[in-house]
Write a protein that holds these residues in place. Structure first.
Motif, short mmCIF file in Angstrom:
data_model
loop_
_atom_site.label_atom_id
_atom_site.label_comp_id
_atom_site.label_asym_id
_atom_site.label_seq_id
_atom_site.Cartn_x
_atom_site.Cartn_y
_atom_site.Cartn_z
N LEU A 11 34.33 119.83 100.75
CA LEU A 11 33.04 119.36 101.25
C LEU A 11 31.90 119.98 100.43
O LEU A 11 30.92 119.30 100.11
CB LEU A 11 32.89 119.71 102.73
CG LEU A 11 31.81 118.99 103.51
CD1 LEU A 11 31.95 117.48 103.38
CD2 LEU A 11 31.88 119.38 104.97
N ASP A 12 32.02 121.25 100.07
CA ASP A 12 31.02 121.89 99.21
C ASP A 12 30.96 121.24 97.84
O ASP A 12 29.88 121.08 97.26
CB ASP A 12 31.31 123.39 99.07
CG ASP A 12 31.04 124.15 100.36
OD1 ASP A 12 30.26 123.65 101.20
OD2 ASP A 12 31.62 125.25 100.52
N ARG A 18 26.17 114.83 92.84
CA ARG A 18 25.41 113.69 93.35
C ARG A 18 26.26 112.43 93.48
O ARG A 18 26.20 111.72 94.47
CB ARG A 18 24.23 113.44 92.43
CG ARG A 18 23.34 112.33 92.91
CD ARG A 18 22.15 112.15 92.03
NE ARG A 18 21.33 111.10 92.60
CZ ARG A 18 20.16 110.77 92.15
NH1 ARG A 18 19.65 111.40 91.13
NH2 ARG A 18 19.49 109.80 92.71
N ARG A 19 27.05 112.14 92.46
CA ARG A 19 27.86 110.92 92.49
C ARG A 19 28.90 110.97 93.61
O ARG A 19 29.11 109.98 94.33
CB ARG A 19 28.55 110.73 91.14
CG ARG A 19 29.32 109.45 91.06
CD ARG A 19 29.95 109.29 89.68
NE ARG A 19 30.66 108.03 89.62
CZ ARG A 19 30.42 107.10 88.73
NH1 ARG A 19 29.49 107.28 87.83
NH2 ARG A 19 31.12 106.00 88.74
N THR A 23 29.14 108.44 96.82
CA THR A 23 30.39 107.74 97.08
C THR A 23 30.88 108.01 98.49
O THR A 23 31.28 107.10 99.22
CB THR A 23 31.47 108.16 96.06
OG1 THR A 23 30.98 107.90 94.74
CG2 THR A 23 32.76 107.42 96.28
N ALA A 24 30.84 109.28 98.89
CA ALA A 24 31.25 109.65 100.25
C ALA A 24 30.36 108.98 101.29
O ALA A 24 30.83 108.54 102.34
CB ALA A 24 31.23 111.17 100.41
N THR A 25 29.07 108.89 101.01
CA THR A 25 28.14 108.25 101.94
C THR A 25 28.43 106.76 102.08
O THR A 25 28.41 106.22 103.18
CB THR A 25 26.69 108.48 101.48
OG1 THR A 25 26.44 109.88 101.42
CG2 THR A 25 25.70 107.84 102.45
N PRO A 53 28.14 114.63 104.16
CA PRO A 53 27.88 114.95 102.75
C PRO A 53 26.44 115.37 102.45
O PRO A 53 26.12 115.65 101.30
CB PRO A 53 28.20 113.65 102.01
CG PRO A 53 28.65 112.67 102.99
CD PRO A 53 28.46 113.23 104.34
N ALA A 54 25.57 115.43 103.43
CA ALA A 54 24.17 115.78 103.20
C ALA A 54 24.05 117.21 102.68
O ALA A 54 24.85 118.08 103.02
CB ALA A 54 23.36 115.62 104.48
N ILE A 55 23.02 117.45 101.88
CA ILE A 55 22.83 118.76 101.26
C ILE A 55 22.47 119.82 102.29
O ILE A 55 22.98 120.93 102.24
CB ILE A 55 21.74 118.67 100.17
CG1 ILE A 55 22.23 117.76 99.05
CG2 ILE A 55 21.40 120.04 99.63
CD1 ILE A 55 21.18 117.48 97.99
#
Length: 116
Positions: A11-12, A18-19, A23-25, A53-55
């Motif tokens: 997950l980290d 970014r890509r 993709t996960a989003t 996946p958010a930062i």
């Protein structure tokens, strides 16, 4: 290495690239929309998947909110195509409650980013 540690490491990595994050989003959006059309609690699941996946937690919460608004918008489009949007709005409070529940479930799912 435990399963939780492997999940956190992956997950980290997704959050750092970014890509991979986009993709996960995109995958999470597809799964979430499908889940939301199957059951109302699918909105919570979809918002959780989109928020993961958010930062940071704030962006995760905004992603969850956005997912809830997207699902409510898709419902409105579905009602419009069926020709029942006018009568649904005419119901008043039950219609607004459905909108509030959709957005609220999105926020609830977005809170998962603060936990993980």
């Amino acid at each position: 290495m435990s399963v939780v540690a492997e999940f956190t490491t992956e997950l980290d990595r997704i959050r750092a690239e970014r890509r991979a994050r986009w993709t996960a989003t995109a995958i999470a959006l597809g799964i979430g929309i499908l889940a939301a059309f199957l059951d109302p609690l699918g909105i919570v699941l979809g918002a959780m998947l989109v928020a993961l996946p958010a930062i940071d937690p704030y962006r995760g919460l905004l992603r969850g909110l956005g997912f809830g608004v997207l699902v409510v918008g898709l419902l409105a489009i579905q009602l419009f195509v069926a020709g029942t949007l006018g009568p649904a709005i005419g119901l008043g409070l039950p219609f607004y409650l459905a909108i509030g529940i959709g957005v609220g479930f999105g926020l609830l799912g977005g809170l998962v980013r603060g936990i993980v």
